[in-house]
Scaffold this motif. Structure first.
Motif, mmCIF file in Angstrom:
data_model
loop_
_atom_site.group_PDB
_atom_site.id
_atom_site.type_symbol
_atom_site.label_atom_id
_atom_site.label_comp_id
_atom_site.label_asym_id
_atom_site.label_seq_id
_atom_site.Cartn_x
_atom_site.Cartn_y
_atom_site.Cartn_z
ATOM 1 N N MET A 1 53.301 -65.231 -15.098
ATOM 2 C CA MET A 1 55.242 -66.022 -15.372
ATOM 3 C C MET A 1 55.693 -66.743 -14.106
ATOM 4 O O MET A 1 56.461 -67.360 -15.247
ATOM 5 N N GLY A 2 55.304 -66.532 -13.124
ATOM 6 C CA GLY A 2 55.957 -66.827 -11.843
ATOM 7 C C GLY A 2 56.275 -66.146 -11.400
ATOM 8 O O GLY A 2 55.364 -65.122 -10.707
ATOM 9 N N ALA A 3 57.046 -67.011 -10.004
ATOM 10 C CA ALA A 3 56.659 -66.484 -8.172
ATOM 11 C C ALA A 3 57.722 -67.023 -7.627
ATOM 12 O O ALA A 3 58.170 -68.082 -7.865
ATOM 13 N N VAL A 4 58.212 -66.283 -6.247
ATOM 14 C CA VAL A 4 59.120 -67.002 -5.498
ATOM 15 C C VAL A 4 58.410 -67.118 -4.129
ATOM 16 O O VAL A 4 57.807 -66.025 -4.211
ATOM 17 N N HIS A 5 58.694 -68.127 -3.762
ATOM 18 C CA HIS A 5 57.896 -68.494 -2.274
ATOM 19 C C HIS A 5 58.996 -67.496 -1.500
ATOM 20 O O HIS A 5 59.897 -67.198 -1.297
ATOM 21 N N TYR B 1 57.440 -71.270 -11.978
ATOM 22 C CA TYR B 1 57.225 -70.520 -13.606
ATOM 23 C C TYR B 1 56.602 -70.792 -14.120
ATOM 24 O O TYR B 1 55.777 -72.600 -13.785
ATOM 25 N N SER B 2 55.366 -70.068 -15.206
ATOM 26 C CA SER B 2 54.591 -70.513 -15.528
ATOM 27 C C SER B 2 55.948 -71.629 -16.800
ATOM 28 O O SER B 2 56.641 -71.439 -17.571
ATOM 29 N N PRO B 3 54.343 -72.249 -17.267
ATOM 30 C CA PRO B 3 55.767 -73.748 -18.474
ATOM 31 C C PRO B 3 55.451 -73.476 -19.360
ATOM 32 O O PRO B 3 57.260 -73.409 -20.272
ATOM 33 N N SER B 4 55.519 -71.975 -19.993
ATOM 34 C CA SER B 4 55.360 -72.219 -21.585
ATOM 35 C C SER B 4 56.278 -70.485 -21.086
ATOM 36 O O SER B 4 57.390 -70.442 -22.434
ATOM 37 N N LEU B 5 57.140 -70.095 -20.056
ATOM 38 C CA LEU B 5 57.892 -69.392 -20.164
ATOM 39 C C LEU B 5 59.296 -70.083 -19.226
ATOM 40 O O LEU B 5 60.430 -69.009 -19.461
#
Length: 118
Positions: free
Chosen positions: A49-53, A60-64
């Motif tokens: 889905m995504g992440a924070v560095h 983020y995932s482009p789809s979400l």
């Protein structure tokens, strides 16, 4: 050993925002690694889905991307997922995990079941 634990409501109504928090033990989320969210809908594979560095940058995932926000609370050593405008298709087990290199996660939480239903 690093441990991650998801927390949040297990039931969310359609159109509402799903919020889950991941608490990390051992090591600061502000000094190294990326911290991500992955989900698995029933009968389907894992979906990143995504992440924070650790620097604060987010991916983020482009789809979400239009519905997803990830933030971190460094003093509490937590990071939080917000997914807006949920539908029953967002029903899944949600995992938080530590990212070591692009696409590779070495420590995972146990997973949190979230059901979207009225």
């Amino acid at each position: 050993q690093v441990q991650l634990q998801e927390s949040g409501p297990g039931l969310v109504k359609p159109s509402q925002t799903l919020s889950l928090t991941c608490t990390v033990s051992l090591g600061s989320i502000a000094t190294a690694y990326s911290w991500g969210w992955i989900r698995q809908p029933p009968g389907k594979g894992l979906e990143w889905m995504g992440a924070v560095h650790y620097s604060g940058n987010t991916y983020y995932s482009p789809s979400l991307k239009s519905r997803t926000s990830i933030s971190k609370d460094t003093p509490k050593n937590q990071f939080t997922l917000h997914l807006s405008s949920v539908t029953p298709e967002d029903t899944a087990v949600y995992y938080c995990a530590r990212g070591v290199v692009a696409g590779t996660y070495d420590y995972w939480g146990q997973g949190a079941q979230v059901t979207v239903s009225s």
